[in-house]
Motif scaffolding. Structure first.
Motif, PDB file in Angstrom:
ATOM      1  N   THR A  19       0.917   7.467   9.501  1.00 16.13           N
ATOM      2  CA  THR A  19       1.201   6.293   8.658  1.00 16.13           C
ATOM      3  C   THR A  19       0.135   5.222   8.849  1.00 16.13           C
ATOM      4  OG1 THR A  19       3.544   6.771   8.862  1.00 16.13           O
ATOM      5  CG2 THR A  19       2.966   4.578   8.075  1.00 16.13           C
ATOM      6  N   THR A  20      -0.269   5.003  10.097  1.00 16.42           N
ATOM      7  CA  THR A  20      -1.316   4.008  10.389  1.00 16.42           C
ATOM      8  C   THR A  20      -2.603   4.371   9.664  1.00 16.42           C
ATOM      9  OG1 THR A  20      -0.341   3.715  12.572  1.00 16.42           O
ATOM     10  CG2 THR A  20      -2.567   2.869  12.270  1.00 16.42           C
ATOM     11  N   ASN A  23      -2.278   3.969   5.881  1.00 17.46           N
ATOM     12  CA  ASN A  23      -2.317   2.551   5.486  1.00 17.46           C
ATOM     13  C   ASN A  23      -3.733   1.976   5.527  1.00 17.46           C
ATOM     14  OD1 ASN A  23       0.404   2.500   4.932  1.00 17.46           O
ATOM     15  ND2 ASN A  23       0.991   1.733   6.944  1.00 17.46           N
ATOM     16  N   ALA A  26      -5.112   3.036   2.337  1.00 21.76           N
ATOM     17  CA  ALA A  26      -4.478   2.227   1.276  1.00 21.76           C
ATOM     18  C   ALA A  26      -5.143   0.853   1.202  1.00 21.76           C
ATOM     19  CB  ALA A  26      -2.986   2.081   1.546  1.00 21.76           C
ATOM     20  N   ASP A  34       3.574   9.868  -0.452  1.00 29.60           N
ATOM     21  CA  ASP A  34       4.167  10.224   0.841  1.00 29.60           C
ATOM     22  C   ASP A  34       5.343  11.175   0.630  1.00 29.60           C
ATOM     23  OD1 ASP A  34       5.725  10.196   3.232  1.00 29.60           O
ATOM     24  OD2 ASP A  34       4.785   8.312   3.824  1.00 29.60           O
TER      25      ASP A  34
END
Length: 203
Positions: A19-20, A23, A26, A34
């Motif tokens: 996720t890190t 992001n 992103a 996702d």
């Protein structure tokens, strides 16, 4: 240039920092799709997915507000292999179809498909290139326990159910080493971002 979107499949074991990393991409304007979010979306009230589940298992797997009672459903499929297969046969095609719709609607230069079980579920066949976020098993356990307050035994069970670190790395086109600090992570993401942009230009 091809009109089909260029898809990067992002994966990694539990606690690896998917996720890190997602992001950080992103933050560069790259759209994310996702699988975990899509998996929740396809069983929202009044969806084809939830209606089929309720018809098959009965209203006992629904909450009072009509939403899915995940715990009740887990209880139904946990020890019944045929029910678990029925559920997977229903949900996996729905999740795949919805993810691809999101991917094709994306407007960024390339798209990142975030899938925890990318290789296990054969979803790497949908992407142009694969990116694995890698950390050691010890770090996986530390970070997962800190994040989810899950017991070490539970975390070990999840690690054991996923592809081994060696297998995952052998299948990866690109690897991000997430054992260092945030600046090291950002540097790797910056370099890969430029690399992916150049791959898009070459199509």
């Amino acid at each position: 240039m091809s009109s089909a979107p260029f898809i990067v499949g992002l994966t990694g074991g539990i606690g690896s920092g998917k996720t890190t990393v997602a992001n950080l991409f992103a933050g560069k304007g790259i759209e994310l799709v996702d699988a975990d979010v899509v998996a929740r979306d396809v069983v929202k009230p009044n969806t084809e997915g939830l209606n089929a589940i309720a018809a098959h298992f009965g209203n006992a797997v629904l909450n009072a507000d009509g939403s899915l009672n995940r715990q009740a459903l887990r209880g139904r499929v946990f020890s019944h292999e045929n029910e678990r297969l029925w559920l997977n046969n229903l949900l996996h095609p729905l999740i795949r179809k919805t993810m691809l719709e999101h991917v094709h609607n994306a407007k960024s230069d390339y798209v990142i498909l975030v899938v925890p079980l990318l290789f296990e579920n054969g979803l790497d066949s949908l992407v142009n290139t694969t990116l694995v976020v890698d950390i050691s098993a010890d770090l996986q356990k530390q970070r997962s326990a800190a994040r989810d307050s899950t017991s070490q035994a539970e975390i070990q069970k999840i690690i054991d159910s996923q592809m081994s670190r060696e297998q995952r790395l052998s299948k990866a086109d690109h690897i991000i080493d997430n054992q260092g600090d945030v600046s090291s992570l950002s540097k790797q993401v910056n370099e890969l971002h430029q690399h992916f942009l150049s791959l898009v230009q070459q199509r």
